[in-house]
Design a protein around this motif. Structure first.
Motif, PDB file in Angstrom:
ATOM      1  N   GLY A   1       0.801  -1.226   0.000  1.00 18.16           N
ATOM      2  CA  GLY A   1       0.000   0.000   0.000  1.00 18.16           C
ATOM      3  C   GLY A   1       0.828   1.267   0.000  1.00 18.16           C
ATOM      4  O   GLY A   1       0.341   2.335  -0.411  1.00 18.16           O
TER       5      GLY A   1
ATOM      6  N   THR B   1       1.056   2.700  -3.514  1.00 18.23           N
ATOM      7  CA  THR B   1      -0.186   3.103  -4.185  1.00 18.23           C
ATOM      8  C   THR B   1      -0.953   4.161  -3.397  1.00 18.23           C
ATOM      9  O   THR B   1      -2.137   4.379  -3.649  1.00 18.23           O
ATOM     10  CB  THR B   1      -1.082   1.874  -4.406  1.00 18.23           C
TER      11      THR B   1
ATOM     12  N   ASP C   1      -4.654   5.373  -4.219  1.00 14.63           N
ATOM     13  CA  ASP C   1      -5.692   4.946  -3.276  1.00 14.63           C
ATOM     14  C   ASP C   1      -6.503   6.135  -2.784  1.00 14.63           C
ATOM     15  O   ASP C   1      -7.734   6.031  -2.631  1.00 14.63           O
ATOM     16  CB  ASP C   1      -5.060   4.219  -2.091  1.00 14.63           C
ATOM     17  N   GLN C   2      -5.848   7.229  -2.542  1.00 12.41           N
ATOM     18  CA  GLN C   2      -6.555   8.425  -2.095  1.00 12.41           C
ATOM     19  C   GLN C   2      -7.515   8.945  -3.164  1.00 12.41           C
ATOM     20  O   GLN C   2      -8.639   9.347  -2.863  1.00 12.41           O
ATOM     21  CB  GLN C   2      -5.554   9.516  -1.714  1.00 12.41           C
TER      22      GLN C   2
ATOM     23  N   ASP D   1      -5.595   3.924   2.824  1.00 11.20           N
ATOM     24  CA  ASP D   1      -6.588   3.116   2.109  1.00 11.20           C
ATOM     25  C   ASP D   1      -7.607   2.555   3.086  1.00 11.20           C
ATOM     26  O   ASP D   1      -7.774   1.347   3.215  1.00 11.20           O
ATOM     27  CB  ASP D   1      -5.886   1.974   1.350  1.00 11.20           C
TER      28      ASP D   1
END
Length: 498
Positions: free
Chosen positions: A22, A25, A29-30, A295
């Protein structure tokens, strides 16, 4: 190795790997979370009021949804209390997290079915990442304590309502229930000192391996344990204690005293929880900063701290933040908070990955003369002076002294010492010198003879415990503000000056 610690190893490895993936990304993701929030928000009363059905981009979102604090949400919260659905988020909240407000009294922060997992998984991931990084899973087999609020709920508008820590208590996995202390009955006690006495009774003879809570109240628990054990250190009382989980306030001003109480090194895990969401946690052993939880149904915005009180401040998404800048944290969440200023300021120490430190509270500052001193600066100054003079500090707060009868105004520091400096004047000069080096505006005011050097008030033992008791905020997640721009707390503390 017992079953719990054995099974924890593969689970910790899986979660640790997911957290690492994560990191790469986070910005994407935001962006995906913003679209998820907009899609659901468009169907709510708030969404209709703000034209959210036509909002597609972050720029459009900023134009449609202004930054606001809790007071601006009260009309919507009142609608939820009156029984309306689809007000801030689809359906109705499953809980209200009850917390103290600065101008509105009690705040009722909604928690929804979609947002609840964030509060649970944040703390879980912090522990599992620690297990994966350290290889230590043995603590899972011992007794664990979280110094929390009561798990008993009241109902507000038909919605179960209580302190966040009490709400989360209901979601502790069944396989850990047998390890949890104190008992449910003790956790439900409202009076902090009565509750703490019961906690000491229930834990003092147990195999405690993990203790969690905010530092000032953890320290009080340690002191009571030591008094009950003829002055023993905590590691003598709990020889298998391995992990301390802390959050809610900056740990550094409490570190020396807590380490002394422990007597031996214990691993520390820091977290950044709030009623509005579980924002960040320590994902690795050592190093600075907490990993932002990017996330988990929360879209973050960042406002340069100097602009937070502007009518139209600069609003930045995660991809635009810079290391070393001080930002006010703003969130939009799947609990139905939109452009919500949570009141904390943060500073990124890394953007690969996104790790930050909490630097203070928006409303806790001193700028009586334009100096805009923040919590991070006073904590830095007093911690460094304490190291130089080999003293330990229990608690402190700072306020401006403006209307003085002789000489220039000054900053007044109210400090309760565990061990006092041999030379108080030299200690005060050291704190003042560190303040001058940390805050350029403070330095200018000193140089320009607008302010005189700070003054330290040596406070009696248990000053801040007695003060918090006097205002009905002893225990739980309550803490003394580091800074005030007025004299309300300073004036109340006068009877405790030595």
């Amino acid at each position: 190795m017992k079953l719990r610690s054995f099974l924890a190893r593969p689970y910790a490895s899986i979660v640790h790997s997911r957290v690492r993936k994560g990191m790469a990304t986070a910005v994407a993701d935001q962006q995906a979370i913003l679209q998820y929030l907009l899609k659901n928000g468009a169907r709510t009363a708030f969404g209709r009021d703000h034209g959210m059905e036509s909002v597609k981009t972050y720029e459009e979102f900023k134009a449609a949804v202004p930054i606001r604090d809790y007071e601006a949400f009260i009309p919507y919260i009142n609608k939820i209390k009156e029984g309306e659905a689809n007000v801030l988020w689809k359906g109705r909240p499953i809980y209200f997290a009850k917390t103290s407000g600065t101008t509105s009294g009690v705040k009722y922060i909604p928690i929804t079915k979609e947002s609840m997992p964030n509060h649970i998984s944040g703390a879980r991931d912090a522990l599992l990442c620690y297990m994966a990084e350290s290889g230590n899973t043995a603590f899972a087999d011992g007794k664990m304590i979280f110094l929390s609020g009561s798990p008993e709920m009241e109902r507000v508008g038909g919605i179960p309502t209580g302190r966040l820590s009490g709400i989360v208590n209901h979601f502790i996995p069944r396989y850990l229930r047998g390890n949890q202390l104190p008992s449910y009955e003790t956790n439900c006690i409202e009076d902090w000192e009565t509750k703490l006495d019961k906690i000491v009774n229930e834990t003092i003879g147990e195999n405690m391996t993990l203790i969690s809570g905010i530092p000032p109240w953890m320290q009080m628990y340690f002191e009571w344990l030591s008094q009950r054990s003829n002055g023993k250190k905590i590691k003598e009382i709990f020889p298998k204690l391995q992990v301390i989980v802390h959050g809610g306030v900056n740990f550094e001003p409490y570190r020396a005293r807590l380490m002394d109480s422990l007597g031996e090194q214990v691993d520390m895990i820091e977290t950044f929880p709030a009623s509005e969401g579980f924002f960040a946690f320590q994902d690795k052993i050592g190093g600075e900063g907490l990993l932002l939880n990017t996330d988990a149904g929360i879209f973050y915005e960042f406002i340069p701290a100097a602009e937070i009180h502007n009518d139209n401040p600069t609003r930045l998404s995660l991809g635009d933040v810079k290391v070393g800048e001080n930002y006010a944290l703003v969130v939009s969440t799947d609990a139905g908070l939109w452009g919500y200023s949570i009141g904390d300021t943060v500073r990124f120490v890394s953007t690969e990955p996104y790790r930050l430190v909490v630097t203070g509270r928006i409303k806790h500052f001193i700028s009586a003369f334009g100096e805009h001193v923040i919590g991070e600066e006073v904590e830095y100054a007093v911690m460094n002076a304490a190291k130089e003079h080999d003293v330990q500090i229990t608690e402190f707060t700072v306020a401006p002294a403006i209307q003085v009868t002789d000489g220039l105004p000054y900053h007044e520091w109210f400090i309760e010492f565990e061990t006092r400096p041999a030379d108080m004047d030299a200690f005060a000069k050291s704190v003042n010198d560190h303040m001058r080096g940390k805050n350029i505006y403070y330095e200018d005011l000193m140089t320009g003879s607008i302010l005189r050097p700070l003054v330290i008030r040596d406070m009696k033992k248990n000053t801040f415990i007695d003060y918090m008791r006097s205002i009905g905020k002893l225990g739980g997640q309550n803490k003394v503000p580091r800074l005030s721009n007025d004299r309300r707390i300073a004036d109340a503390l006068q009877p405790w000056i030595q």
